[in-house]
Design an enzyme around this catalytic site. Sequence first.
Site, PDB file in Angstrom:
ATOM      1  N   SER A  32       0.810  -1.226   0.000  1.00  0.00           N
ATOM      2  CA  SER A  32       0.000   0.000   0.000  1.00  0.00           C
ATOM      3  C   SER A  32       0.839   1.271   0.000  1.00  0.00           C
ATOM      4  CB  SER A  32      -0.910  -0.007   1.235  1.00  0.00           C
ATOM      5  OG  SER A  32      -0.100   0.001   2.405  1.00  0.00           O
ATOM      6  N   ASP A  93      10.212  -0.414  -3.417  1.00  0.00           N
ATOM      7  CA  ASP A  93       9.260  -1.360  -2.843  1.00  0.00           C
ATOM      8  C   ASP A  93       9.023  -1.058  -1.370  1.00  0.00           C
ATOM      9  OD1 ASP A  93       9.034  -5.037  -3.147  1.00  0.00           O
ATOM     10  OD2 ASP A  93       7.594  -3.498  -2.524  1.00  0.00           O
ATOM     11  N   LYS A 106       9.930  -8.932   4.277  1.00  0.00           N
ATOM     12  CA  LYS A 106       8.942  -8.652   3.234  1.00  0.00           C
ATOM     13  C   LYS A 106       8.139  -9.912   2.974  1.00  0.00           C
ATOM     14  CE  LYS A 106      10.061  -6.379  -0.456  1.00  0.00           C
ATOM     15  NZ  LYS A 106       8.760  -5.650  -0.308  1.00  0.00           N
ATOM     16  N   GLY A 107       6.933  -9.734   2.423  1.00  0.00           N
ATOM     17  CA  GLY A 107       6.136 -10.914   2.149  1.00  0.00           C
ATOM     18  C   GLY A 107       4.815 -10.906   2.881  1.00  0.00           C
ATOM     19  N   GLY A 108       4.538  -9.764   3.549  1.00  0.00           N
ATOM     20  CA  GLY A 108       3.233  -9.630   4.205  1.00  0.00           C
ATOM     21  C   GLY A 108       2.115  -9.822   3.181  1.00  0.00           C
ATOM     22  N   GLU A 115       9.173  -9.939  -5.721  1.00  0.00           N
ATOM     23  CA  GLU A 115       9.786  -8.690  -5.242  1.00  0.00           C
ATOM     24  C   GLU A 115      11.288  -8.848  -5.119  1.00  0.00           C
ATOM     25  OE1 GLU A 115       7.553  -8.369  -1.660  1.00  0.00           O
ATOM     26  OE2 GLU A 115       6.174  -6.888  -2.503  1.00  0.00           O
TER      27      GLU A 115
HETATM   28  O1  DER Z   1       4.514  -7.876   1.108  1.00  0.00           O
HETATM   29  C1  DER Z   1       5.418  -7.063   0.868  1.00  0.00           C
HETATM   30  O2  DER Z   1       6.624  -7.322   0.855  1.00  0.00           O
HETATM   31  C2  DER Z   1       5.002  -5.642   0.638  1.00  0.00           C
HETATM   32  O3  DER Z   1       6.019  -4.895   0.045  1.00  0.00           O
HETATM   33  C3  DER Z   1       4.663  -5.091   1.989  1.00  0.00           C
HETATM   34  O4  DER Z   1       5.644  -5.480   2.899  1.00  0.00           O
HETATM   35  C4  DER Z   1       4.562  -3.589   2.036  1.00  0.00           C
HETATM   36  O5  DER Z   1       3.427  -3.341   2.750  1.00  0.00           O
HETATM   37  P1  DER Z   1       2.819  -1.880   2.902  1.00  0.00           P
HETATM   38  O6  DER Z   1       3.568  -0.965   1.948  1.00  0.00           O
HETATM   39  O7  DER Z   1       1.393  -2.050   2.537  1.00  0.00           O
HETATM   40  O8  DER Z   1       3.058  -1.523   4.323  1.00  0.00           O
END
Ligand code: DER
Length: 243
Positions: A32, A93, A106-108, A115
Site C-alpha cells: 500500500s 518497494d 517482506k512478504g506480508g 519482489e
Molecule cells: O509484502 C510485501 O513485501 C510488501 O512490500 C509489503 O511489505 C509492504 O506493505 P505496505 O507498503 O502495505 O506496508
Amino acid sequence: SAIESSKRLAAYTAVDHYVKPEHRVIGIGSGSTVPYVVERIVQQGVEANKDRVFIPTVLALSVSGFQSKELIVESRLNLGDVDQYPVIDVTLDGADEVDRSLNCIKGGGACHLREKVLAEAAKTFILVADYRKNVEYLGTNWQPGVPIEVVPFAYAKVLSNLHNSLGSPNASLRMAVKKAGPVVSDNGNFIIDAPFDQEKMKDPYPIMAQIKMLTGVVEVGLFCHMAEAAYFGNQDGTVTIKR
Ligand code: DER
C-alpha cells in the site's frame, strides 16, 4: 491518516532522490506504499516518462502482484516485464519491517519471491515505508514472523524442520481469509510464517540462509544487504533516511 501521509512522504522523497531523468527501467513492488511511488513518478510528467518502462511484480493478472501491474496501467505508464528487462535501473518497494542495517522482512502480501527478483535485478533497490516499519531489530513490530514461500508438496516437511530444528516452534501455514484453505502465491505455492526469537533476528543473514537451504523452500521474506536506502515518513511530517 498519519500512517497514509507518512507513506506518501516516504515515497515522494525517495522518488525525488532516486528516480533520475536518465533512468529508463523502473521496478515497482507491491503493497500500500508503492502507489505513492507511482503517483510521484507520474508527477514527473509525460515527457519524463514517455521513454521509460515500468516492471511490476506480476506478469499475468493475479491477486497480490495485480495491484502492482494495475497501478502502472491505470497511471498510463509503459508496462514491461522482467523477461524483457532483466536489468533494472532502480526498484522501489515497501517492507513489513526494516532494521538498522537495512535488512528487511517482506512478504506480508505473499509477493516476496517476485519482489526479490526485481530487487536483485536492480542496480539500486530502495525501500519506502511508514514509521511503524522503522525498527532496531527485525521482529520488534512485525509479529507474524518471516514469510517463507514453499512448494505445496513440501510444506509439512518444512514446517517440521522449522518447529524441530530451526527454532520456530510457532511457524504456521498462512491460511486465506476470503477463500477456504491456505493462501496460494502468484507462483502457485504456499506461504509459511515463521516467528523467531529477537536474538536470532539481530543478524538475520544466517537464519535466512538456513531457511533457504531447506528443500522445498522457494524464497524467504528476509532481504539482507540488498537495499541501498530506506525512507520512512514520520508522524511529525519529517522523513527518516537510513543508508
Ligand atoms: O509484502 C510485501 O513485501 C510488501 O512490500 C509489503 O511489505 C509492504 O506493505 P505496505 O507498503 O502495505 O506496508
